[in-house]
Motif scaffolding. Structure first.
Motif, PDB file in Angstrom:
ATOM      1  N   ILE A  52      10.719  -3.827   5.759  1.00  0.00           N
ATOM      2  CA  ILE A  52       9.394  -3.198   5.749  1.00  0.00           C
ATOM      3  C   ILE A  52       8.768  -3.204   4.361  1.00  0.00           C
ATOM      4  N   TYR A  53       9.594  -3.111   3.306  1.00  0.00           N
ATOM      5  CA  TYR A  53       9.044  -3.054   1.951  1.00  0.00           C
ATOM      6  C   TYR A  53       8.435  -4.385   1.517  1.00  0.00           C
ATOM      7  N   MET A  54       8.690  -5.472   2.268  1.00  0.00           N
ATOM      8  CA  MET A  54       8.090  -6.765   1.941  1.00  0.00           C
ATOM      9  C   MET A  54       6.697  -6.926   2.540  1.00  0.00           C
ATOM     10  N   ASP A  55       6.277  -5.975   3.353  1.00  0.00           N
ATOM     11  CA  ASP A  55       4.958  -6.034   3.976  1.00  0.00           C
ATOM     12  C   ASP A  55       3.918  -5.522   2.988  1.00  0.00           C
ATOM     13  N   ILE A  56       3.506  -6.375   2.055  1.00  0.00           N
ATOM     14  CA  ILE A  56       2.576  -5.949   1.008  1.00  0.00           C
ATOM     15  C   ILE A  56       1.124  -5.928   1.482  1.00  0.00           C
ATOM     16  N   GLU A  57       0.886  -6.323   2.735  1.00  0.00           N
ATOM     17  CA  GLU A  57      -0.458  -6.194   3.295  1.00  0.00           C
ATOM     18  C   GLU A  57      -0.646  -4.879   4.049  1.00  0.00           C
ATOM     19  N   GLY A  58       0.432  -4.140   4.251  1.00  0.00           N
ATOM     20  CA  GLY A  58       0.311  -2.829   4.861  1.00  0.00           C
ATOM     21  C   GLY A  58       0.144  -2.822   6.359  1.00  0.00           C
ATOM     22  N   HIS A  59       0.637  -3.847   7.059  1.00  0.00           N
ATOM     23  CA  HIS A  59       0.547  -3.853   8.522  1.00  0.00           C
ATOM     24  C   HIS A  59       1.406  -2.743   9.119  1.00  0.00           C
TER      25      HIS A  59
END
Length: 236
Positions: A52-59
Motif C-alpha cells: 500500500i505504501y507504494m501507491d503514491i497516487e493515493g488510490h
C-alpha cells in the motif's frame, strides 16, 4: 525509474502477479499504473494487491492525494490569490506540497458557480470527490447530456479534462476561469499541435484567467506526483 511496457494485455490476475514479481526485483519507492486500464481491470483492487505504501497516487493509500487533484488545488489557490490580491503579479510563496485549500478559499469557492467537465477516472471523478468532501457545490457534465452548454455559460469556474474541444467563445461567459487538464492533438498548417479542451487563442479575450496548453497544469500535475514520491522515499 523503470518503465515497464507489456507487449499484450494480460488478465487482471496475471497482471497483478507479474507486477508483484517486478516490484520484488526492482524494490521501488512508488508504483504508477498508466490509465485508462482495460474494462476488466479495477484500479483500486490492483493497488490493494501491491504494498500500500507504494501507491503514491493515493488510490488506496490515504497518506497521499491524487496528484491531479493536488495540481487542481494549486490552480484554484492561484486563482483565489490572483482574484483577491492588489498586486499585478502573484508569486507562489504560499505553495508547500502537499497543499490543501484554506478555509477562506473554501468559503470563496462556495460563492462561485463551479462546473466540472466530464466524469472520467483520472480527472472529473477525483476532482468531484474532492469538492464533495469539502462541501463545495458544483455541477458536473457528461458526454450524454444535452444541457452541457447551458452549464458552461453559467459557470464562474470550469475545471475540465475531457480531451476534446468542448469550450468555445459560444458557450462560456466573459470573466470565466478555465482550468484545463485535457489534452488533444490538433493539426494546424500541416503540423500536429497539443491543445486542451479549448483553444487558448479563441478564449483568451473572454476568460479572466485560464491555464494554457501545452504547459499549464500538466507539469504541475507531474510535480505533485514527484512530491508524493519524495515523501514516500523519505518515509521508507
Amino acid at each position: 525509474f523503470v518503465l515497464w511496457q507489456l507487449p499484450e494485455i494480460p488478465t487482471p490476475v496475471i497482471f497483478t502477479e507479474l507486477l508483484k514479481l517486478k516490484i520484488a526485483k526492482v524494490t521501488p519507492h512508488g508504483v504508477l499504473i498508466q490509465q485508462p486500464l482495460p474494462p476488466a481491470y479495477d484500479i483500486t483492487k490492483t493497488y490493494l494487491d501491491i504494498p500500500i505504501y507504494m501507491d503514491i497516487e493515493g488510490h488506496v493509500n490515504r497518506l497521499y492525494t491524487f496528484p491531479l487533484v493536488l495540481s487542481c488545488i494549486l490552480g484554484l489557490s492561484w486563482v483565489y490569490y490572483r482574484q483577491t490580491s492588489i498586486h499585478e503579479h502573484i508569486h507562489l510563496e504560499f505553495v508547500k506540497l502537499p497543499i490543501a485549500l484554506s478555509p477562506k478559499m473554501i468559503d470563496w469557492l462556495r460563492t462561485r458557480t463551479v462546473v466540472v467537465a466530464g466524469r472520467g477516472l483520472t480527472t472529473g471523478k477525483p476532482i468531484a470527490q474532492y469538492l464533495t468532501s469539502l462541501d463545495i457545490p458544483y455541477q458536473q457534465t457528461n458526454s450524454r447530456s444535452k444541457k452541457n452548454d447551458d452549464l458552461y455559460r453559467s459557470a464562474d469556474i470550469i475545471i475540465t479534462g475531457v480531451g476534446k474541444e468542448i469550450l468555445t467563445p459560444k458557450n462560456i461567459k466573459p470573466g470565466v476561469v478555465l482550468l484545463n487538464f485535457g489534452l488533444r492533438e490538433k493539426i494546424t498548417d500541416g503540423h500536429k499541435r497539443l491543445r486542451g479542451d479549448y483553444d487558448d487563442d479563441t478564449i483568451k479575450d473572454i476568460a479572466a484567467l485560464y491555464s494554457g496548453t501545452p504547459g499549464g497544469l500538466g507539469p504541475v500535475d507531474v510535480t505533485c506526483m514527484y512530491a508524493n514520491l519524495i515523501s514516500a522515499a523519505k518515509g521508507s
